[in-house]
Motif scaffolding. Structure first.
Motif, PDB file in Angstrom:
ATOM      1  N   THR A  78       0.834  -1.196   0.000  1.00  0.00           N
ATOM      2  CA  THR A  78       0.000   0.000   0.000  1.00  0.00           C
ATOM      3  C   THR A  78       0.873   1.252   0.000  1.00  0.00           C
ATOM      4  OG1 THR A  78      -1.728  -1.165   1.223  1.00  0.00           O
ATOM      5  CG2 THR A  78      -1.829   1.245   1.206  1.00  0.00           C
ATOM      6  N   GLY A  79       0.607   2.129  -0.951  1.00  0.00           N
ATOM      7  CA  GLY A  79       1.345   3.377  -1.036  1.00  0.00           C
ATOM      8  C   GLY A  79       2.721   3.266  -1.654  1.00  0.00           C
ATOM      9  N   GLU A  80       3.073   2.076  -2.118  1.00  0.00           N
ATOM     10  CA  GLU A  80       4.387   1.853  -2.702  1.00  0.00           C
ATOM     11  C   GLU A  80       4.274   1.496  -4.182  1.00  0.00           C
ATOM     12  OE1 GLU A  80       6.138   2.682   0.918  1.00  0.00           O
ATOM     13  OE2 GLU A  80       7.177   2.282  -0.991  1.00  0.00           O
ATOM     14  N   GLU A  81       5.397   1.577  -4.866  1.00  0.00           N
ATOM     15  CA  GLU A  81       5.421   1.148  -6.252  1.00  0.00           C
ATOM     16  C   GLU A  81       5.538  -0.383  -6.322  1.00  0.00           C
ATOM     17  OE1 GLU A  81       7.501   5.083  -8.311  1.00  0.00           O
ATOM     18  OE2 GLU A  81       8.509   3.138  -8.356  1.00  0.00           O
ATOM     19  N   ARG A  82       5.108  -0.922  -7.434  1.00  0.00           N
ATOM     20  CA  ARG A  82       5.230  -2.353  -7.639  1.00  0.00           C
ATOM     21  C   ARG A  82       6.720  -2.709  -7.756  1.00  0.00           C
ATOM     22  NH1 ARG A  82       1.066  -5.126 -11.733  1.00  0.00           N
ATOM     23  NH2 ARG A  82      -0.230  -3.704 -10.472  1.00  0.00           N
ATOM     24  N   GLU A  83       7.114  -3.784  -7.076  1.00  0.00           N
ATOM     25  CA  GLU A  83       8.517  -4.151  -7.080  1.00  0.00           C
ATOM     26  C   GLU A  83       8.710  -5.619  -7.450  1.00  0.00           C
ATOM     27  OE1 GLU A  83      10.125  -3.598  -3.141  1.00  0.00           O
ATOM     28  OE2 GLU A  83       9.062  -5.324  -2.337  1.00  0.00           O
ATOM     29  N   PHE A  84       9.894  -5.900  -7.921  1.00  0.00           N
ATOM     30  CA  PHE A  84      10.266  -7.242  -8.341  1.00  0.00           C
ATOM     31  C   PHE A  84      10.443  -8.153  -7.138  1.00  0.00           C
ATOM     32  CE2 PHE A  84      12.271 -10.552 -10.597  1.00  0.00           C
ATOM     33  CZ  PHE A  84      13.425 -10.913  -9.924  1.00  0.00           C
ATOM     34  N   VAL A  85      10.012  -9.432  -7.313  1.00  0.00           N
ATOM     35  CA  VAL A  85      10.206 -10.447  -6.278  1.00  0.00           C
ATOM     36  C   VAL A  85      11.093 -11.571  -6.798  1.00  0.00           C
ATOM     37  CG1 VAL A  85       9.077 -12.137  -4.799  1.00  0.00           C
ATOM     38  CG2 VAL A  85       7.998  -9.908  -5.186  1.00  0.00           C
ATOM     39  N   ALA A  86      10.660 -12.226  -7.879  1.00  0.00           N
ATOM     40  CA  ALA A  86      11.413 -13.359  -8.409  1.00  0.00           C
ATOM     41  C   ALA A  86      10.985 -13.595  -9.849  1.00  0.00           C
ATOM     42  CB  ALA A  86      11.173 -14.610  -7.580  1.00  0.00           C
ATOM     43  N   ALA A  87      11.899 -14.114 -10.668  1.00  0.00           N
ATOM     44  CA  ALA A  87      11.568 -14.391 -12.059  1.00  0.00           C
ATOM     45  C   ALA A  87      12.553 -15.395 -12.632  1.00  0.00           C
ATOM     46  CB  ALA A  87      11.560 -13.117 -12.897  1.00  0.00           C
ATOM     47  N   SER A  88      12.089 -16.056 -13.687  1.00  0.00           N
ATOM     48  CA  SER A  88      12.952 -17.020 -14.355  1.00  0.00           C
ATOM     49  C   SER A  88      12.508 -17.169 -15.800  1.00  0.00           C
ATOM     50  CB  SER A  88      12.890 -18.367 -13.626  1.00  0.00           C
ATOM     51  OG  SER A  88      13.882 -19.239 -14.129  1.00  0.00           O
ATOM     52  N   ARG A  89      13.133 -18.101 -16.493  1.00  0.00           N
ATOM     53  CA  ARG A  89      12.830 -18.346 -17.890  1.00  0.00           C
ATOM     54  C   ARG A  89      12.369 -19.776 -18.076  1.00  0.00           C
ATOM     55  NH1 ARG A  89      18.621 -16.015 -19.139  1.00  0.00           N
ATOM     56  NH2 ARG A  89      18.851 -17.094 -17.148  1.00  0.00           N
ATOM     57  N   TRP A  90      11.369 -19.958 -18.926  1.00  0.00           N
ATOM     58  CA  TRP A  90      10.821 -21.291 -19.129  1.00  0.00           C
ATOM     59  C   TRP A  90      11.859 -22.224 -19.738  1.00  0.00           C
ATOM     60  CZ3 TRP A  90       6.363 -22.282 -16.888  1.00  0.00           C
ATOM     61  CH2 TRP A  90       5.753 -23.518 -17.140  1.00  0.00           C
ATOM     62  N   SER A  91      12.785 -21.687 -20.483  1.00  0.00           N
ATOM     63  CA  SER A  91      13.809 -22.507 -21.131  1.00  0.00           C
ATOM     64  C   SER A  91      14.850 -23.018 -20.147  1.00  0.00           C
ATOM     65  CB  SER A  91      14.496 -21.708 -22.231  1.00  0.00           C
ATOM     66  OG  SER A  91      15.103 -20.546 -21.700  1.00  0.00           O
TER      67      SER A  91
END
Length: 124
Positions: A38-51
């Motif tokens: 709340t009141g913050e910008e959207r931030e990155f948590v985790a990500a990967s690639r399907w390959s």
């Protein structure tokens, strides 16, 4: 392509939750989770690639959160352990048909498909 996120809820500090994100079609070049408090910008948590390849994590969640996927179910998961009050946020799954370089996985502007968000509240 539509993404359907689920699994949020209320959990005590130190507890665990597993978020799920199911895709209606094939969108998994790159995929991940972002969050917005709340009141913050959207931030990155985790990500990967399907390959394949390494998963990228935000410093704030590394060692506590684990990103995984089930190919047969076309679903990705975010296992969250040792939750803290500062993890409280709406969590969004994201995907893109393109396979981004590891260093670009955290860029919110590169994802074309977004789930509706699921609320995680960490509180005693």
């Amino acid at each position: 392509v539509q993404l359907q996120a689920s699994g949020g809820g209320l959990v005590q500090p130190g507890g665990s939750l597993r978020l799920s994100c199911a895709a209606s079609g094939r969108a998994w070049g790159s995929y991940g989770w972002f969050r917005q408090a709340t009141g913050e910008e959207r931030e990155f948590v985790a990500a990967s690639r399907w390959s394949g390849g390494s998963t990228r994590y935000a410093d704030s969640v590394r060692g506590r959160f684990t990103l995984s996927r089930d190919n047969a179910k076309n679903t990705v998961y975010l296992q969250m352990n040792a939750l803290k009050p500062e993890d409280t946020a709406v969590y969004y799954c994201a995907a893109d048909s393109r396979t981004w370089a590891f260093g670009s996985l955290s860029r919110i502007d590169l994802y074309n498909y977004w789930g509706q968000g699921t609320l995680v509240t960490v509180s005693s």
